[in-house]
Motif scaffolding. Structure first.
Motif, short mmCIF file in Angstrom:
data_model
loop_
_atom_site.label_atom_id
_atom_site.label_comp_id
_atom_site.label_asym_id
_atom_site.label_seq_id
_atom_site.Cartn_x
_atom_site.Cartn_y
_atom_site.Cartn_z
N ILE A 21 0.85 -1.18 0.00
CA ILE A 21 0.00 0.00 0.00
C ILE A 21 0.89 1.24 0.00
O ILE A 21 1.63 1.50 0.93
CB ILE A 21 -0.95 0.02 1.22
CG1 ILE A 21 -1.82 -1.23 1.22
CG2 ILE A 21 -1.78 1.28 1.24
CD1 ILE A 21 -2.76 -1.34 0.03
N ALA A 25 -0.49 1.49 -6.07
CA ALA A 25 -0.30 0.08 -5.73
C ALA A 25 -0.50 -0.77 -6.98
O ALA A 25 -1.19 -0.38 -7.92
CB ALA A 25 -1.29 -0.34 -4.65
N LEU A 49 -9.61 -2.64 -2.10
CA LEU A 49 -9.89 -1.24 -2.41
C LEU A 49 -10.38 -0.50 -1.17
O LEU A 49 -10.09 0.69 -1.01
CB LEU A 49 -10.90 -1.14 -3.55
CG LEU A 49 -10.38 -1.65 -4.90
CD1 LEU A 49 -11.46 -1.57 -5.95
CD2 LEU A 49 -9.13 -0.92 -5.33
N CYS A 52 -7.28 0.41 0.53
CA CYS A 52 -6.62 1.50 -0.22
C CYS A 52 -7.26 2.84 0.12
O CYS A 52 -6.57 3.84 0.27
CB CYS A 52 -6.70 1.23 -1.71
SG CYS A 52 -5.65 -0.14 -2.24
N HIS A 55 -6.10 4.01 3.52
CA HIS A 55 -4.68 4.39 3.57
C HIS A 55 -4.31 5.42 2.52
O HIS A 55 -3.14 5.60 2.21
CB HIS A 55 -3.81 3.14 3.44
CG HIS A 55 -3.95 2.19 4.58
ND1 HIS A 55 -3.32 2.39 5.79
CD2 HIS A 55 -4.70 1.09 4.73
CE1 HIS A 55 -3.66 1.43 6.61
NE2 HIS A 55 -4.49 0.62 6.00
N THR A 57 -4.49 5.61 -0.68
CA THR A 57 -3.84 5.20 -1.92
C THR A 57 -4.57 5.90 -3.06
O THR A 57 -5.79 5.87 -3.15
CB THR A 57 -3.93 3.67 -2.10
OG1 THR A 57 -3.32 3.05 -0.98
CG2 THR A 57 -3.23 3.22 -3.37
N VAL A 60 -4.60 2.24 -8.03
CA VAL A 60 -4.25 0.82 -8.05
C VAL A 60 -4.21 0.41 -9.52
O VAL A 60 -5.15 0.68 -10.27
CB VAL A 60 -5.26 -0.05 -7.27
CG1 VAL A 60 -4.84 -1.52 -7.32
CG2 VAL A 60 -5.39 0.42 -5.82
N ARG A 105 -9.01 6.86 -6.68
CA ARG A 105 -9.95 7.36 -5.67
C ARG A 105 -10.72 8.53 -6.18
O ARG A 105 -10.36 9.28 -6.99
CB ARG A 105 -9.21 7.79 -4.40
CG ARG A 105 -8.82 6.64 -3.59
CD ARG A 105 -8.29 6.94 -2.23
NE ARG A 105 -7.40 8.09 -2.14
CZ ARG A 105 -7.56 9.04 -1.22
NH1 ARG A 105 -8.50 9.00 -0.37
NH2 ARG A 105 -6.72 10.04 -1.18
#
Length: 105
Positions: A21, A25, A49, A52, A55, A57, A60, A105
């Motif tokens: 992560i 990623a 996800l 993710c 955190h 992210t 991905v 995101r």
């Protein structure tokens, strides 16, 4: 942070998910034929996800072969979009086409 999701283990097949992560990623998964079609990969990607998002992210990335329609559907169901980038690779002596996907995101 390294997150590992382990789904099921059978005497002839094991499915393991390991993801680093970071802001971006890479996603990889493999489901043994015995467990295919049971929604294991779809659920594992959904759970990943969620991690993710927690955190922060940003992206991905994933790849699949152009012939692996099931994997393409799993990625698209989970919000991945195909990237206009294809890659040729050799697997077991045969040329294959890889499709790139991205979730943001």
């Amino acid at each position: 942070m390294n997150i590992q999701l382990t789904s099921c283990t059978a005497k002839d097949t094991e499915a393991l998910y390991a993801f680093e992560i970071e802001k971006t990623a890479q996603l990889g998964y493999r489901i043994g034929q015995v467990h295919a079609g049971k929604g294991i990969a779809k659920e594992a990607v959904r759970l990943l996800l969620g991690q993710c998002r927690e955190h922060d992210t940003d992206e991905v990335q994933a790849k699949t072969t152009d012939a692996n329609i099931a994997s393409q559907k799993i990625l698209e169901h989970n919000g991945f979009e195909p990237i206009d980038k294809k890659e040729e690779a050799v697997l077991d002596g045969q040329r294959i086409q890889l499709m790139h996907y991205s979730w943001r995101r």
